[in-house]
Design an enzyme around this catalytic site. Structure first.
Site, PDB file in Angstrom:
ATOM      1  N   GLU A 208      51.365  37.632  47.363  1.00  0.00           N
ATOM      2  CA  GLU A 208      50.968  36.982  48.743  1.00  0.00           C
ATOM      3  C   GLU A 208      49.847  35.894  48.275  1.00  0.00           C
ATOM      4  OE1 GLU A 208      51.994  37.652  51.585  1.00  0.00           O
ATOM      5  OE2 GLU A 208      52.791  39.708  51.677  1.00  0.00           O
TER       6      GLU A 208
ATOM      7  N   GLY B 148      46.405  36.706  46.093  1.00  0.00           N
ATOM      8  CA  GLY B 148      45.337  35.534  45.695  1.00  0.00           C
ATOM      9  C   GLY B 148      46.154  34.499  45.711  1.00  0.00           C
TER      10      GLY B 148
ATOM     11  N   THR C  66      46.983  31.669  40.309  1.00  0.00           N
ATOM     12  CA  THR C  66      46.983  32.999  39.695  1.00  0.00           C
ATOM     13  C   THR C  66      48.286  33.582  39.733  1.00  0.00           C
ATOM     14  OG1 THR C  66      44.670  32.990  40.151  1.00  0.00           O
ATOM     15  CG2 THR C  66      45.587  34.980  39.135  1.00  0.00           C
ATOM     16  N   GLY C  67      48.841  33.577  40.966  1.00  0.00           N
ATOM     17  CA  GLY C  67      50.252  34.087  41.410  1.00  0.00           C
ATOM     18  C   GLY C  67      51.162  33.732  40.361  1.00  0.00           C
TER      19      GLY C  67
ATOM     20  N   CYS D  44      43.899  33.315  54.208  1.00  0.00           N
ATOM     21  CA  CYS D  44      45.010  32.652  53.665  1.00  0.00           C
ATOM     22  C   CYS D  44      45.849  32.278  54.567  1.00  0.00           C
ATOM     23  CB  CYS D  44      45.926  33.959  52.765  1.00  0.00           C
ATOM     24  SG  CYS D  44      46.132  35.222  53.887  1.00  0.00           S
TER      25      CYS D  44
HETATM   26  P1  NAD Z   1      42.362  34.486  42.715  1.00  0.00           P
HETATM   27  O1  NAD Z   1      43.613  34.208  42.597  1.00  0.00           O
HETATM   28  O2  NAD Z   1      41.308  33.773  41.931  1.00  0.00           O
HETATM   29  O3  NAD Z   1      42.254  36.146  42.237  1.00  0.00           O
HETATM   30  C1  NAD Z   1      43.087  37.096  42.859  1.00  0.00           C
HETATM   31  C2  NAD Z   1      42.803  38.316  42.235  1.00  0.00           C
HETATM   32  O4  NAD Z   1      43.579  38.217  40.714  1.00  0.00           O
HETATM   33  C3  NAD Z   1      41.390  38.766  41.785  1.00  0.00           C
HETATM   34  O5  NAD Z   1      41.318  40.261  41.865  1.00  0.00           O
HETATM   35  C4  NAD Z   1      41.178  38.148  40.411  1.00  0.00           C
HETATM   36  O6  NAD Z   1      40.238  39.055  39.724  1.00  0.00           O
HETATM   37  C5  NAD Z   1      42.524  38.274  39.691  1.00  0.00           C
HETATM   38  N1  NAD Z   1      43.154  37.598  38.671  1.00  0.00           N
HETATM   39  C6  NAD Z   1      42.315  36.502  38.088  1.00  0.00           C
HETATM   40  N2  NAD Z   1      43.113  35.698  37.145  1.00  0.00           N
HETATM   41  C7  NAD Z   1      43.990  36.729  36.836  1.00  0.00           C
HETATM   42  C8  NAD Z   1      45.136  36.638  35.938  1.00  0.00           C
HETATM   43  N3  NAD Z   1      45.262  35.834  34.954  1.00  0.00           N
HETATM   44  N4  NAD Z   1      46.099  37.698  35.958  1.00  0.00           N
HETATM   45  C9  NAD Z   1      46.067  38.699  36.945  1.00  0.00           C
HETATM   46  N5  NAD Z   1      45.064  38.756  37.769  1.00  0.00           N
HETATM   47  C10 NAD Z   1      44.019  37.706  38.015  1.00  0.00           C
HETATM   48  O7  NAD Z   1      41.998  34.366  44.118  1.00  0.00           O
HETATM   49  P2  NAD Z   1      40.775  34.643  45.124  1.00  0.00           P
HETATM   50  O8  NAD Z   1      39.885  33.389  44.799  1.00  0.00           O
HETATM   51  O9  NAD Z   1      40.288  36.023  44.747  1.00  0.00           O
HETATM   52  O10 NAD Z   1      41.377  34.845  46.752  1.00  0.00           O
HETATM   53  C11 NAD Z   1      41.636  33.569  47.216  1.00  0.00           C
HETATM   54  C12 NAD Z   1      42.896  33.173  47.354  1.00  0.00           C
HETATM   55  O11 NAD Z   1      43.733  34.416  47.687  1.00  0.00           O
HETATM   56  C13 NAD Z   1      43.519  31.919  48.023  1.00  0.00           C
HETATM   57  O12 NAD Z   1      44.352  31.125  47.491  1.00  0.00           O
HETATM   58  C14 NAD Z   1      43.826  32.734  49.426  1.00  0.00           C
HETATM   59  O13 NAD Z   1      45.021  31.955  49.950  1.00  0.00           O
HETATM   60  C15 NAD Z   1      44.612  33.896  48.786  1.00  0.00           C
HETATM   61  N6  NAD Z   1      45.082  34.886  49.601  1.00  0.00           N
HETATM   62  C16 NAD Z   1      46.238  35.188  49.932  1.00  0.00           C
HETATM   63  C17 NAD Z   1      46.749  36.145  51.103  1.00  0.00           C
HETATM   64  C18 NAD Z   1      48.180  36.255  51.382  1.00  0.00           C
HETATM   65  O14 NAD Z   1      48.308  37.509  52.097  1.00  0.00           O
HETATM   66  N7  NAD Z   1      48.954  35.358  51.356  1.00  0.00           N
HETATM   67  C19 NAD Z   1      45.540  36.821  51.583  1.00  0.00           C
HETATM   68  C20 NAD Z   1      44.021  36.589  51.119  1.00  0.00           C
HETATM   69  C21 NAD Z   1      43.928  35.734  50.126  1.00  0.00           C
END
Ligand code: NAD
Length: 494
Positions: free
Chosen positions: A261, A239, A243-244, A295
């Protein structure tokens, strides 16, 4: 849970998948997912779990790990489940691709590719399940014998984003299952469908109750609960970087193993001696695949000043030829943006680019009129004359927006490329092998593509980022390591 997919076009009804059963959330609450390409199309209704529902799933996974067969059965039985599920995914690929297109908004051809790539991942780790082994150390000292063995880490929580919901779930589920972990998956609430389908397929392929669980709900509530739970041993997260960071903090309570990731702002670098036709195609593929919601998108295009004008001219012409539209239409080359919030985020950056003085060459607007009014569409966009300090060169936009930045020589290119908090991917286009290797070595990124972007077909190579793009590497043997504990055994000889 709904009947097995028949056409891929009906409204799916899901329940939580806990301990091998489809169960209602405690609150009885559900949410709707609408197709972002056509808001009249209700793709699914799915459950909205709370902490207690999540705890139920965690305990099911805990019991299946601590007392169940899965971690203890012969590896070939786990392999068999993964291989059977891979075959099933391929059989169901046409319908699953339609479902995936409807939940994400991505072009059907790309969705089909994602389903097949997911099958490949299950198959790959099905094979690897048979080859998990440690080391034997016999010659350090004459009086002892050492052995290392690899064991599953335990209960793995899997949190995934919305852009490649099926594939990214498999990158974690497949190695976790191969080594004998049990799992709780939490897909994005924008794209829950294909993760539920994957769970169904794994169960039909023989995964015992409790081994695969899926919980949907609010991200901070369900995801936050999983990240903090002391009954979870490992968290695999994909994500945003923001959030990470929260996941990492929450995971610190019981020091669970983490792999992250995260985001990127990856440079794609075109040198003057590159095959410019190929490089331009690679630049377009690098940024516009999956509407730029990738990403590792090559969102900063670094072009050597001597070929800048011709590259930009070809880029603009090729971008004008793209066909944004209904992603279920096979001729569409760019689909819809996943949500209103994401569309607004992209629009914010379209404005910011112009305010900061970048030259808007093509695009720059939401697409409207006709079928575009039914969903969230945006024009593929190119900004030229971008300086690396501008917001559109620094922030991850996660949309079809390319920032073209000129450079003078290889040192200049490296300096600009590495000047970012991220370090996920990079591309290099040159015919000069010395330049290529200098860039391979100098780029601070987890994945560097030479004369290609996204992939040269080596889809199981490790995937992950330097710097704030993450921690750990998925895929390959590295992907299995993320779900593995290594135990050292020492025997004193008499
Ligand atoms: P996001 O961080 O908003 O959400 C990712 C996941 O985390 C979702 O399932 C969400 O519901 C959950 N989440 C939200 N808040 C949380 C919390 N406080 N604790 C635990 N989980 C929580 O990301 P997104 O908008 O769904 O996806 C887009 C992002 O993902 C972009 O920044 C993109 O770069 C990244 N991404 C990275 C990779 C990689 O492999 N590096 C691949 C795809 C997407």
């Amino acid at each position: 849970m709904a009947q097995a997919t028949t056409t891929g076009l009906e409204t799916r009804e899901y329940q939580l998948f806990i301990n091998g059963e489809w169960v209602a959330p405690r609150s009885g609450e559900t949410r709707e997912r609408r197709n972002p390409a056509n808001l009249n199309d209700v793709v699914a209704r799915f459950p909205w779990a709370d902490e207690a529902d999540t705890e139920r799933a965690v305990q099911a996974a805990r019991a299946a790990f601590d007392g169940g067969d899965w971690p203890r059965m012969p590896a070939r039985e786990r392999a068999h489940v993964l291989l059977k599920a891979a075959a099933r995914l391929r059989e169901e690929a046409p319908n699953l691709a339609v479902l995936l297109t409807r939940e994400v908004g991505k072009p059907i051809r790309e969705a089909f590719g994602e389903v097949l790539a997911t099958a490949d991942v299950l198959e790959y780790y099905g094979g690897m399940a048979l080859d998990v082994k440690g080391e034997a150390i016999s010659n350090f000292v004459p009086t002892a014998f050492g052995i290392t063995i690899r064991e599953p880490v335990g209960v793995a929580a899997i949190i995934t984003p919305w852009n490649f919901p099926l594939l990214l779930a498999s990158w974690k589920l497949a190695p976790a299952l191969a080594i004998g972990c049990t799992t709780v998956s939490k897909p994005s609430d924008l794209t829950p469908c294909t993760t539920f389908e994957l769970a169904r397929i794994l169960q039909e392929a023989g995964a015992p109750p409790g081994v695969v669980n899926v919980v949907t709900g609010d991200g901070p509530t369900v995801g936050g609960y999983l990240a903090a739970s002391h009954s979870v041993d490992k968290i695999a997260f994909t994500g945003s970087t923001a959030t990470g960071r929260k996941v990492m903090q929450a995971a610190s309570g019981n020091l669970k193993k983490i792999s992250l990731e995260l985001g990127g702002k990856s440079p794609n670098i075109i040198f003057e001696d590159a095959d410019l036709d190929e490089a331009v195609q690679g630049a377009l593929f690098g940024i516009f695949l999956n509407q730029g919601e990738v990403c590792q998108a090559g969102s900063r295009l670094l072009v050597q000043a001597s070929v800048h004008d011709q590259v930009v001219e070809r880029l603009v012409a090729a971008t004008r030829a793209l066909k944004p539209g209904n992603p279920l239409d096979r001729n569409t080359t760019m689909g819809a943006i996943v949500s209103q919030a994401q569309l607004e985020k992209i629009q914010h950056y379209l404005e910011a680019g112009q305010k900061e003085g970048a030259d808007l060459l093509v695009g720059g607007q939401r697409l409207t009129g006709g079928e575009y009014d039914q969903g969230y569409y945006v024009q593929p966009t190119i900004f030229d004359g971008v300086r690396n300090e501008m917001t559109i060169a620094r922030d991850e936009i996660f949309g079809p927006v390319l920032a073209v930045i000129p450079f003078q020589d290889a040192d200049d290119a490296l300096r600009i490329a590495n000047d970012t908090i991220y370090g996920l991917a990079a591309g290099v286009w040159t015919r000069n092998v010395d330049t290529m290797f200098a860039m391979f070595k100098g780029l601070k990124a987890g994945m560097v593509f030479g004369n290609c972007y996204h992939s040269a077909g080596l889809s199981q190579l490790p995937f992950g980022g330097y710097k704030q793009s993450g921690i750990g590497r998925e895929l390959g043997t590295h992907g299995l390591d993320l779900f593995t504990e290594v135990k050292s055994l020492q025997l004193r000889l008499h």
